[in-house]
Write a protein that holds these residues in place. Structure first.
Motif, PDB file in Angstrom:
ATOM      1  N   GLU A  15      24.457  39.048  12.858  1.00 58.88           N
ATOM      2  CA  GLU A  15      25.701  39.399  12.176  1.00 58.88           C
ATOM      3  C   GLU A  15      25.469  39.603  10.680  1.00 58.88           C
ATOM      4  N   ALA A  16      24.664  38.734  10.074  1.00 55.22           N
ATOM      5  CA  ALA A  16      24.387  38.859   8.637  1.00 55.22           C
ATOM      6  C   ALA A  16      23.598  40.132   8.335  1.00 55.22           C
ATOM      7  N   MET A  17      22.640  40.455   9.184  1.00 56.21           N
ATOM      8  CA  MET A  17      21.843  41.667   8.956  1.00 56.21           C
ATOM      9  C   MET A  17      22.685  42.914   9.138  1.00 56.21           C
ATOM     10  N   GLN A  28      25.546  47.502   6.630  1.00 59.68           N
ATOM     11  CA  GLN A  28      26.797  48.218   6.399  1.00 59.68           C
ATOM     12  C   GLN A  28      27.125  48.296   4.906  1.00 59.68           C
ATOM     13  N   GLU A  29      26.840  47.229   4.166  1.00 56.92           N
ATOM     14  CA  GLU A  29      27.162  47.190   2.740  1.00 56.92           C
ATOM     15  C   GLU A  29      26.180  48.011   1.900  1.00 56.92           C
ATOM     16  N   SER A  30      25.013  48.289   2.464  1.00 54.45           N
ATOM     17  CA  SER A  30      24.040  49.067   1.688  1.00 54.45           C
ATOM     18  C   SER A  30      24.251  50.520   1.988  1.00 54.45           C
ATOM     19  N   HIS A  71      22.911  31.199   1.502  1.00 56.97           N
ATOM     20  CA  HIS A  71      22.484  32.577   1.725  1.00 56.97           C
ATOM     21  C   HIS A  71      20.994  32.591   2.003  1.00 56.97           C
ATOM     22  N   PHE A  72      20.522  33.684   2.526  1.00 60.21           N
ATOM     23  CA  PHE A  72      19.097  33.803   2.817  1.00 60.21           C
ATOM     24  C   PHE A  72      18.617  35.177   2.410  1.00 60.21           C
ATOM     25  N   VAL A  73      17.304  35.277   2.179  1.00 60.50           N
ATOM     26  CA  VAL A  73      16.693  36.529   1.735  1.00 60.50           C
ATOM     27  C   VAL A  73      15.365  36.718   2.456  1.00 60.50           C
ATOM     28  N   GLY A  74      14.990  37.970   2.600  1.00 53.93           N
ATOM     29  CA  GLY A  74      13.692  38.290   3.187  1.00 53.93           C
ATOM     30  C   GLY A  74      13.676  38.413   4.686  1.00 53.93           C
ATOM     31  N   GLU A  75      14.841  38.300   5.315  1.00 53.13           N
ATOM     32  CA  GLU A  75      14.881  38.309   6.785  1.00 53.13           C
ATOM     33  C   GLU A  75      14.494  39.660   7.378  1.00 53.13           C
ATOM     34  N   MET A  76      14.916  40.749   6.747  1.00 52.97           N
ATOM     35  CA  MET A  76      14.618  42.073   7.299  1.00 52.97           C
ATOM     36  C   MET A  76      13.117  42.358   7.262  1.00 52.97           C
ATOM     37  N   SER A  77      12.496  42.144   6.122  1.00 46.81           N
ATOM     38  CA  SER A  77      11.056  42.402   6.034  1.00 46.81           C
ATOM     39  C   SER A  77      10.276  41.406   6.879  1.00 46.81           C
ATOM     40  N   CYS A  78      10.766  40.178   6.961  1.00 43.87           N
ATOM     41  CA  CYS A  78      10.111  39.163   7.780  1.00 43.87           C
ATOM     42  C   CYS A  78      10.109  39.580   9.250  1.00 43.87           C
TER      43      CYS A  78
END
Length: 133
Positions: free
Chosen positions: A124-126, A131-133, A75-82
């Protein structure tokens, strides 16, 4: 960090050798101890982390913390803010010892430009997270 090691990292496994070489200068490996905050809700961060080992808790900080996800290897984190430059939307904290590899905005943009499969996976992950939020 050598190419054989990088080749085993989630999300980077399928990259072409030239793509790996192009992002190599941007990659940084991190180790976080139990309870350490990797990303803090509200902070500005241009760093994207891929979880190599361990588990992280993702939660919203309100009067009471609200756990929204437990994430593990791959999994990965921080992609949206990045990618957007917006503030981090949730706190990411190590639950035990966690190892990540990070890339700054320049590295992720370069990789998204070079690798259609990486770009597709990220988009796709974003979309799924939105959608889940």
């Amino acid at each position: 960090m050598d190419f054989a090691e990088i080749r085993e990292y989630p999300l980077l496994i399928e990259l072409e050798e030239a793509d790996l070489q192009s992002i190599h200068p941007y990659l940084r490996k991190h180790t976080f101890s139990d309870g350490m905050v990797i990303l803090k809700q509200g902070q500005v961060s241009e760093i994207f982390h891929i979880i190599l080992s361990g588990e992280v808790e993702v939660y919203l900080e309100n009067e009471r913390n609200i756990l929204i996800a437990n994430l593990k290897r791959g999994h990965f984190v921080g992609e949206m803010s990045c990618l957007t430059g917006n503030r981090v939307s949730a706190t990411v904290q190590a639950a035990g010892t966690v190892q990540t590899v990070s890339m700054p905005r320049q590295g992720i943009l370069l990789l998204m430009d070079r690798s259609a499969s990486f770009r597709k996976h990220m988009i796709e992950a974003m979309v799924k997270r939105i959608q889940e939020s």
